[in-house]
Design a protein around this motif. Structure first.
Motif, PDB file in Angstrom:
ATOM      1  N   PRO A   5       0.828  -1.214   0.000  1.00 17.72           N
ATOM      2  CA  PRO A   5       0.000   0.000   0.000  1.00 17.72           C
ATOM      3  C   PRO A   5       0.860   1.261   0.000  1.00 17.72           C
ATOM      4  CG  PRO A   5      -0.806  -1.565   1.622  1.00 17.72           C
ATOM      5  CD  PRO A   5       0.509  -2.088   1.128  1.00 17.72           C
ATOM      6  N   VAL A   6       0.395   2.260  -0.767  1.00 15.38           N
ATOM      7  CA  VAL A   6       1.078   3.550  -0.854  1.00 15.38           C
ATOM      8  C   VAL A   6       0.052   4.652  -0.615  1.00 15.38           C
ATOM      9  CG1 VAL A   6       2.840   2.706  -2.468  1.00 15.38           C
ATOM     10  CG2 VAL A   6       0.735   3.699  -3.372  1.00 15.38           C
ATOM     11  N   SER A   7       0.525   5.884  -0.480  1.00 14.13           N
ATOM     12  CA  SER A   7      -0.385   7.011  -0.303  1.00 14.13           C
ATOM     13  C   SER A   7      -1.173   7.240  -1.599  1.00 14.13           C
ATOM     14  CB  SER A   7       0.397   8.278   0.037  1.00 14.13           C
ATOM     15  OG  SER A   7       1.168   8.693  -1.079  1.00 14.13           O
ATOM     16  N   LEU A   8      -2.276   7.937  -1.496  1.00 12.52           N
ATOM     17  CA  LEU A   8      -3.072   8.245  -2.680  1.00 12.52           C
ATOM     18  C   LEU A   8      -2.266   9.094  -3.658  1.00 12.52           C
ATOM     19  CD1 LEU A   8      -5.698   8.025  -4.240  1.00 12.52           C
ATOM     20  CD2 LEU A   8      -6.590   9.954  -2.909  1.00 12.52           C
ATOM     21  N   ASP A   9      -1.453  10.005  -3.149  1.00  7.08           N
ATOM     22  CA  ASP A   9      -0.617  10.840  -4.012  1.00  7.08           C
ATOM     23  C   ASP A   9       0.356   9.983  -4.818  1.00  7.08           C
ATOM     24  OD1 ASP A   9       0.356  13.422  -4.965  1.00  7.08           O
ATOM     25  OD2 ASP A   9       2.141  13.005  -3.745  1.00  7.08           O
ATOM     26  N   LYS A  10       1.014   9.045  -4.163  1.00  8.19           N
ATOM     27  CA  LYS A  10       1.966   8.150  -4.845  1.00  8.19           C
ATOM     28  C   LYS A  10       1.227   7.265  -5.846  1.00  8.19           C
ATOM     29  CE  LYS A  10       5.750   5.752  -5.560  1.00  8.19           C
ATOM     30  NZ  LYS A  10       6.792   6.216  -6.445  1.00  8.19           N
ATOM     31  N   ALA A  11       0.081   6.723  -5.469  1.00 11.70           N
ATOM     32  CA  ALA A  11      -0.700   5.874  -6.372  1.00 11.70           C
ATOM     33  C   ALA A  11      -1.130   6.657  -7.612  1.00 11.70           C
ATOM     34  CB  ALA A  11      -1.920   5.302  -5.653  1.00 11.70           C
ATOM     35  N   THR A  12      -1.503   7.909  -7.426  1.00 18.87           N
ATOM     36  CA  THR A  12      -1.911   8.749  -8.557  1.00 18.87           C
ATOM     37  C   THR A  12      -0.740   8.988  -9.504  1.00 18.87           C
ATOM     38  OG1 THR A  12      -3.617   9.792  -7.214  1.00 18.87           O
ATOM     39  CG2 THR A  12      -2.928  10.977  -9.188  1.00 18.87           C
ATOM     40  N   LYS A  13       0.444   9.197  -8.963  1.00 15.74           N
ATOM     41  CA  LYS A  13       1.633   9.387  -9.806  1.00 15.74           C
ATOM     42  C   LYS A  13       1.953   8.125 -10.598  1.00 15.74           C
ATOM     43  CE  LYS A  13       3.667  12.998  -6.990  1.00 15.74           C
ATOM     44  NZ  LYS A  13       4.682  13.384  -6.032  1.00 15.74           N
ATOM     45  N   VAL A  14       1.857   6.962  -9.962  1.00 12.92           N
ATOM     46  CA  VAL A  14       2.103   5.689 -10.640  1.00 12.92           C
ATOM     47  C   VAL A  14       1.059   5.483 -11.738  1.00 12.92           C
ATOM     48  CG1 VAL A  14       2.117   3.175 -10.345  1.00 12.92           C
ATOM     49  CG2 VAL A  14       3.244   4.640  -8.662  1.00 12.92           C
ATOM     50  N   PHE A  15      -0.197   5.762 -11.425  1.00 15.96           N
ATOM     51  CA  PHE A  15      -1.313   5.641 -12.372  1.00 15.96           C
ATOM     52  C   PHE A  15      -1.080   6.536 -13.595  1.00 15.96           C
ATOM     53  CE2 PHE A  15      -5.439   7.240 -13.857  1.00 15.96           C
ATOM     54  CZ  PHE A  15      -6.184   6.079 -14.030  1.00 15.96           C
ATOM     55  N   ASP A  16      -0.765   7.811 -13.350  1.00 14.95           N
ATOM     56  CA  ASP A  16      -0.547   8.758 -14.448  1.00 14.95           C
ATOM     57  C   ASP A  16       0.639   8.354 -15.319  1.00 14.95           C
ATOM     58  OD1 ASP A  16      -2.711  10.254 -13.579  1.00 14.95           O
ATOM     59  OD2 ASP A  16      -1.475  11.741 -12.530  1.00 14.95           O
ATOM     60  N   LYS A  17       1.719   7.890 -14.691  1.00 14.47           N
ATOM     61  CA  LYS A  17       2.902   7.464 -15.442  1.00 14.47           C
ATOM     62  C   LYS A  17       2.571   6.254 -16.316  1.00 14.47           C
ATOM     63  CE  LYS A  17       7.623   5.817 -14.936  1.00 14.47           C
ATOM     64  NZ  LYS A  17       8.629   5.290 -14.028  1.00 14.47           N
ATOM     65  N   LEU A  18       1.834   5.304 -15.772  1.00 10.48           N
ATOM     66  CA  LEU A  18       1.448   4.109 -16.523  1.00 10.48           C
ATOM     67  C   LEU A  18       0.586   4.471 -17.720  1.00 10.48           C
ATOM     68  CD1 LEU A  18       1.528   1.055 -16.760  1.00 10.48           C
ATOM     69  CD2 LEU A  18      -0.348   0.937 -15.122  1.00 10.48           C
ATOM     70  N   LEU A  19      -0.379   5.364 -17.520  1.00  6.86           N
ATOM     71  CA  LEU A  19      -1.219   5.799 -18.647  1.00  6.86           C
ATOM     72  C   LEU A  19      -0.382   6.470 -19.726  1.00  6.86           C
ATOM     73  CD1 LEU A  19      -4.500   7.219 -17.091  1.00  6.86           C
ATOM     74  CD2 LEU A  19      -4.156   5.071 -18.300  1.00  6.86           C
ATOM     75  N   ALA A  20       0.533   7.340 -19.334  1.00  2.00           N
ATOM     76  CA  ALA A  20       1.386   8.028 -20.304  1.00  2.00           C
ATOM     77  C   ALA A  20       2.226   7.028 -21.104  1.00  2.00           C
ATOM     78  CB  ALA A  20       2.284   9.036 -19.588  1.00  2.00           C
ATOM     79  N   GLU A  21       2.744   5.997 -20.440  1.00  2.00           N
ATOM     80  CA  GLU A  21       3.531   4.971 -21.122  1.00  2.00           C
ATOM     81  C   GLU A  21       2.683   4.233 -22.159  1.00  2.00           C
ATOM     82  OE1 GLU A  21       4.971   2.465 -17.975  1.00  2.00           O
ATOM     83  OE2 GLU A  21       6.493   3.917 -17.352  1.00  2.00           O
ATOM     84  N   LYS A  22       1.469   3.893 -21.800  1.00  2.00           N
ATOM     85  CA  LYS A  22       0.596   3.157 -22.719  1.00  2.00           C
ATOM     86  C   LYS A  22       0.179   4.022 -23.911  1.00  2.00           C
ATOM     87  CE  LYS A  22       1.027  -0.553 -20.648  1.00  2.00           C
ATOM     88  NZ  LYS A  22       1.883  -1.561 -21.289  1.00  2.00           N
ATOM     89  N   VAL A  23      -0.126   5.272 -23.666  1.00  2.00           N
ATOM     90  CA  VAL A  23      -0.492   6.184 -24.762  1.00  2.00           C
ATOM     91  C   VAL A  23       0.698   6.346 -25.708  1.00  2.00           C
ATOM     92  CG1 VAL A  23      -1.092   8.573 -25.304  1.00  2.00           C
ATOM     93  CG2 VAL A  23      -2.337   7.345 -23.515  1.00  2.00           C
ATOM     94  N   ALA A  24       1.905   6.429 -25.174  1.00  2.00           N
ATOM     95  CA  ALA A  24       3.108   6.549 -26.003  1.00  2.00           C
ATOM     96  C   ALA A  24       3.317   5.302 -26.869  1.00  2.00           C
ATOM     97  CB  ALA A  24       4.327   6.788 -25.124  1.00  2.00           C
ATOM     98  N   LYS A  25       2.789   4.166 -26.426  1.00  2.00           N
ATOM     99  CA  LYS A  25       2.915   2.923 -27.184  1.00  2.00           C
ATOM    100  C   LYS A  25       1.759   2.700 -28.153  1.00  2.00           C
ATOM    101  CE  LYS A  25       5.719   0.421 -23.851  1.00  2.00           C
ATOM    102  NZ  LYS A  25       5.824  -0.781 -23.011  1.00  2.00           N
ATOM    103  N   GLY A  26       0.865   3.687 -28.279  1.00  2.00           N
ATOM    104  CA  GLY A  26      -0.215   3.577 -29.260  1.00  2.00           C
ATOM    105  C   GLY A  26      -1.585   3.264 -28.709  1.00  2.00           C
ATOM    106  N   TYR A  27      -1.716   3.124 -27.406  1.00  2.00           N
ATOM    107  CA  TYR A  27      -3.034   2.882 -26.815  1.00  2.00           C
ATOM    108  C   TYR A  27      -3.835   4.179 -26.797  1.00  2.00           C
ATOM    109  CZ  TYR A  27      -1.880  -1.783 -25.080  1.00  2.00           C
ATOM    110  OH  TYR A  27      -1.560  -3.113 -24.979  1.00  2.00           O
ATOM    111  N   ARG A  28      -5.140   4.052 -26.930  1.00  2.00           N
ATOM    112  CA  ARG A  28      -6.046   5.193 -26.878  1.00  2.00           C
ATOM    113  C   ARG A  28      -7.206   4.851 -25.951  1.00  2.00           C
ATOM    114  NH1 ARG A  28      -2.169   7.236 -28.327  1.00  2.00           N
ATOM    115  NH2 ARG A  28      -1.622   7.807 -30.419  1.00  2.00           N
ATOM    116  N   GLU A  29      -7.871   5.890 -25.446  1.00  2.00           N
ATOM    117  CA  GLU A  29      -9.020   5.672 -24.577  1.00  2.00           C
ATOM    118  C   GLU A  29     -10.040   4.809 -25.307  1.00  2.00           C
ATOM    119  OE1 GLU A  29     -12.355   8.246 -22.159  1.00  2.00           O
ATOM    120  OE2 GLU A  29     -10.603   9.268 -22.962  1.00  2.00           O
TER     121      GLU A  29
END
Length: 92
Positions: free
Chosen positions: A57-81
């Motif tokens: 478990p991590v803080s909500l702030d840390k989880a949000t940063k991990v979440f945002d970074k993961l989304l950015a990585e996937k979008v950079a690889k061609g994923y879209r909403e």
């Protein structure tokens, strides 16, 4: 903190570039006394493979940063909403 009124982020992405037809789901979830970032991925319509980006478990702030970074990585690889106009399955 009262999490009953807190809407935790989640996202669904698809990738249909070239011959790919994949989906990726990611969400922040409550995990003990903190939060975690979980994901599921695989071929669209098939069995999804689950995983987590936070081993403990991590803080909500840390989880949000991990979440945002993961989304950015996937979008950079061609994923879209999922359902976005850039998804050729949804363009008629």
């Amino acid at each position: 903190m009262n999490t009953a009124t807190l809407a935790l982020p989640s996202a669904s992405l698809t990738c249909t570039e070239n011959s790919s037809d994949k989906e990726y789901h990611v969400q922040i979830v409550e995990n003990g006394d903190g939060y975690g970032v979980n994901f599921q991925y695989g071929r669209r319509g098939g069995t999804l493979i689950p995983g987590t980006k936070t081993a403990a478990p991590v803080s909500l702030d840390k989880a949000t940063k991990v979440f945002d970074k993961l989304l950015a990585e996937k979008v950079a690889k061609g994923y879209r909403e999922a359902g976005a106009a850039t998804d050729r399955k949804s363009v008629v």
